[in-house]
Design an enzyme around this catalytic site. Structure first.
Site, PDB file in Angstrom:
ATOM      1  N   CYS A   1     -13.459  -4.695   8.306  1.00  0.00           N
ATOM      2  CA  CYS A   1     -12.868  -5.529   7.501  1.00  0.00           C
ATOM      3  C   CYS A   1     -13.259  -5.102   5.942  1.00  0.00           C
ATOM      4  CB  CYS A   1     -12.928  -6.836   7.695  1.00  0.00           C
ATOM      5  SG  CYS A   1     -11.681  -7.306   9.341  1.00  0.00           S
TER       6      CYS A   1
HETATM    7  N1  NAD Z   1     -11.701  -7.509  13.589  1.00  0.00           N
HETATM    8  C1  NAD Z   1     -11.754  -8.455  12.589  1.00  0.00           C
HETATM    9  O1  NAD Z   1     -13.121  -8.977  12.484  1.00  0.00           O
HETATM   10  C2  NAD Z   1     -10.836  -8.967  11.858  1.00  0.00           C
HETATM   11  C3  NAD Z   1     -10.971 -10.310  11.125  1.00  0.00           C
HETATM   12  C4  NAD Z   1      -9.744 -10.524  10.442  1.00  0.00           C
HETATM   13  C5  NAD Z   1      -8.610  -9.645  10.070  1.00  0.00           C
HETATM   14  N2  NAD Z   1      -8.551  -8.466  10.812  1.00  0.00           N
HETATM   15  C6  NAD Z   1      -7.568  -7.723  10.563  1.00  0.00           C
HETATM   16  O2  NAD Z   1      -6.695  -7.873  11.884  1.00  0.00           O
HETATM   17  C7  NAD Z   1      -5.851  -6.687  12.275  1.00  0.00           C
HETATM   18  C8  NAD Z   1      -6.264  -6.166  13.662  1.00  0.00           C
HETATM   19  O3  NAD Z   1      -7.906  -5.818  13.612  1.00  0.00           O
HETATM   20  P1  NAD Z   1      -8.419  -5.501  14.965  1.00  0.00           P
HETATM   21  O4  NAD Z   1      -9.776  -5.584  14.491  1.00  0.00           O
HETATM   22  O5  NAD Z   1      -7.970  -6.580  15.965  1.00  0.00           O
HETATM   23  O6  NAD Z   1      -7.948  -4.111  15.383  1.00  0.00           O
HETATM   24  P2  NAD Z   1      -7.989  -3.567  16.843  1.00  0.00           P
HETATM   25  O7  NAD Z   1      -7.894  -1.843  16.471  1.00  0.00           O
HETATM   26  O8  NAD Z   1      -9.130  -3.961  17.445  1.00  0.00           O
HETATM   27  O9  NAD Z   1      -6.620  -4.010  17.663  1.00  0.00           O
HETATM   28  C9  NAD Z   1      -5.257  -3.270  17.413  1.00  0.00           C
HETATM   29  C10 NAD Z   1      -4.580  -3.458  18.628  1.00  0.00           C
HETATM   30  O10 NAD Z   1      -3.186  -3.153  18.285  1.00  0.00           O
HETATM   31  C11 NAD Z   1      -2.707  -2.094  19.089  1.00  0.00           C
HETATM   32  N3  NAD Z   1      -1.440  -1.587  18.694  1.00  0.00           N
HETATM   33  C12 NAD Z   1      -1.132  -0.505  17.983  1.00  0.00           C
HETATM   34  N4  NAD Z   1       0.111  -0.453  17.677  1.00  0.00           N
HETATM   35  C13 NAD Z   1       0.651  -1.251  18.693  1.00  0.00           C
HETATM   36  C14 NAD Z   1       2.046  -1.549  18.896  1.00  0.00           C
HETATM   37  N5  NAD Z   1       3.136  -0.986  18.293  1.00  0.00           N
HETATM   38  N6  NAD Z   1       2.187  -2.618  19.746  1.00  0.00           N
HETATM   39  C15 NAD Z   1       1.459  -3.249  20.247  1.00  0.00           C
HETATM   40  N7  NAD Z   1       0.148  -3.047  20.251  1.00  0.00           N
HETATM   41  C16 NAD Z   1      -0.356  -1.955  19.126  1.00  0.00           C
HETATM   42  C17 NAD Z   1      -3.791  -1.174  19.384  1.00  0.00           C
HETATM   43  O11 NAD Z   1      -3.812  -0.513  20.717  1.00  0.00           O
HETATM   44  C18 NAD Z   1      -5.067  -2.184  19.429  1.00  0.00           C
HETATM   45  O12 NAD Z   1      -5.386  -2.719  20.782  1.00  0.00           O
HETATM   46  C19 NAD Z   1      -6.147  -5.676  11.082  1.00  0.00           C
HETATM   47  O13 NAD Z   1      -5.192  -5.885   9.983  1.00  0.00           O
HETATM   48  C20 NAD Z   1      -7.600  -6.255  10.498  1.00  0.00           C
HETATM   49  O14 NAD Z   1      -7.787  -5.944   9.365  1.00  0.00           O
HETATM   50  C21 NAD Z   1      -9.533  -8.068  11.569  1.00  0.00           C
END
Ligand code: NAD
Length: 430
Positions: free
Chosen positions: A265
């Site tokens: 992030c």
């Molecule tokens: N990881 C954190 O600590 C955190 C905290 C707050 C906000 N965020 C935000 O949340 C969002 C997600 O982060 P994350 O860490 O969970 O990402 P991640 O990469 O762990 O997970 C994303 C998931 O989305 C799936 N995906 C991609 N395209 C897709 C589609 N068309 N349909 C369905 N699934 C699909 C991927 O296969 C993956 O499993 C980002 O914008 C990030 O900035 C993350």
């Protein structure tokens, strides 16, 4: 409430499990069939404290399941949260390709059903929900926003490692909505969570998330700047920050000096807002320096090691902690990457260990050696570098390994050692 979540990563899974624990019926959607299978067999595709037990219980109770079929998931639910990744492009700007593809899928899926709410939970730059997601869904569904569906923005503030705890006990819930119907529905979802709710527009909700992350990243780089000054003045930065953090206007959090911030992030979000500011004609110099200092900071560990042991060429350096922080297997933007790269460039022989993140790290650095335990990484090592402060690193008997130096990037060891033990900002060596 029947809720679907697009994206079964850190945020999607934690949000899904939280909602299911609150009594809602949850369907997770992902494009990766292996992730879907794992979830349905009650196993978590990510490492997060408490996740495996809770997930398997909720799967058995039928409160949560996963699918690759977005249409089926949307059809059977009243609201869909979007939690797909929003990575950086090479120039630092946000890459909305997953948001785009999921918005198209959503549009197609809601074409054949009644009113549906689409909530963006992914971190997206201001204007994305209303100016990007909404028009795609309108086009693909043939429906008008406000009538056939609505969009909202609900940023996520969880911290990996304590994600379930954060998700159940947030400091606040921000709801960026366009109409009362969406607000009422979101309030109902969060009804059983005891936290203040701030209702605003989707664009302001998006900016709140970037501002919070930029501020926290700035606090860390600020602490590192002070640490680097303290090193020159012979002052212990942690003692300084203890006194500084007692001021209620400042708070004691995020003042830990060390090897810098990583994770999925802070680096990407600060880069995205810097890029957006520039696109809009403003040069955000403060935030640019926050990022630049963060690139230099892990290399300070190498500098300190050289001050103690001299040239690192041929030295055996054990790097403990590869994840960007303890209690996670996430290595995205981990400061272990520039550190290991820098050590390789110096000709050091790197042997690394992490309790959970080694498989992920091996994909990026297959050329270094990996150890089965911290102790075996330290056996015959000349220098130990601690990059993530996992609890198990705190109780190691470091003096028993004949190390020439320990460079502690996270104030992991808080006791006197015979081995030279140097922290960034400990003020003992310049
Ligand atoms: N990881 C954190 O600590 C955190 C905290 C707050 C906000 N965020 C935000 O949340 C969002 C997600 O982060 P994350 O860490 O969970 O990402 P991640 O990469 O762990 O997970 C994303 C998931 O989305 C799936 N995906 C991609 N395209 C897709 C589609 N068309 N349909 C369905 N699934 C699909 C991927 O296969 C993956 O499993 C980002 O914008 C990030 O900035 C993350």
């Amino acid at each position: 409430m029947r809720i679907s979540i697009a994206g079964t990563g850190y945020v999607g899974l934690v949000t899904g499990v939280t909602f299911a624990s609150l009594g809602h019926d949850v369907i997770l959607v992902d494009v990766i069939p292996e992730k879907v299978e794992m979830v349905n067999s009650g196993k978590s595709p990510i490492y997060e404290k408490g996740m495996d037990d809770l997930l398997s219980k909720l799967v058995k109770e039928g409160k949560i399941r996963a699918t690759t079929d977005m249409k089926e998931a949307v059809k059977g639910t009243d609201v869909t949260f979007i939690a797909v990744g929003t990575p950086s492009r090479d120039d630092g700007s946000i890459d909305l390709r997953y948001i785009e593809s999921v918005s198209r899928d959503m549009g197609k899926a809601i074409a054949e059903k009644g009113w549906h709410l689409i909530v963006v939970k992914s971190t997206v730059v201001p204007g994305t929900t209303e100016g990007f997601v909404l028009p795609i869904v309108e086009k693909e569904s043939g429906k008008k926003a406000g009538e056939g569906f609505s969009v909202a923005m609900n940023p996520e503030f969880l911290r990996e490692g304590v994600a379930l705890e954060d998700s159940m006990n947030p400091d606040r819930i921000v709801l960026g909505v366009l109409d009362e119907r969406s607000e009422d529905l979101l309030r109902e979802i969060y009804e059983r969570i005891d936290a203040p709710i701030l209702v605003t527009t989707p664009t302001t909700a998006e900016m709140i998330k970037y501002t919070a992350n930029s501020f926290l990243a700035t606090k860390i780089s600020f602490a590192n700047e002070i640490a680097n000054i303290c090193d020159r003045l012979g002052i212990e930065v942690y003692d300084v920050m203890e006194g500084v953090g007692m001021d209620h206007r400042i708070s004691p959090y995020f003042l830990n000096a060390g090897a810098g911030f990583g994770g999925s992030c802070f680096p990407k979000d600060v880069k995205a807002i810097v890029s957006l500011a520039k696109e809009n004609g403003y040069e955000p110099e403060l935030l640019e320096e926050v990022l630049e200092l963060n690139e230099r900071q892990p290399l300070r560990m190498i500098e300190l090691a050289e001050k103690v042991v001299g040239d690192l060429n041929g030295k055996k350096v054990s790097v403990l902690g590869l994840a960007f922080k303890p209690d996670t297997d996430d290595i995205r933007e981990s400061r272990a990457m520039p550190l290991v790269k820098g050590l390789i460039e110096k000709g050091a022989q790197v042997i690394a260990y992490d309790p959970k993140a080694m498989d992920n790290f091996k994909q990026v650095f297959p050329e270094i050696e990996y150890a089965e335990s911290a102790e075996s990484a330290l056996k015959d090592a000349d220098v130990c570098m601690i990059q993530a402060d996992w609890d198990e690193f705190k109780s190691i008997d470091y003096d028993s390994f004949g190390l020439e130096a320990i460079i502690d990037g996270r104030r992991t060891i808080d006791r006197k050692l015979k081995t030279p033990h140097i922290r960034i900002g400990s003020g003992v060596i310049v």
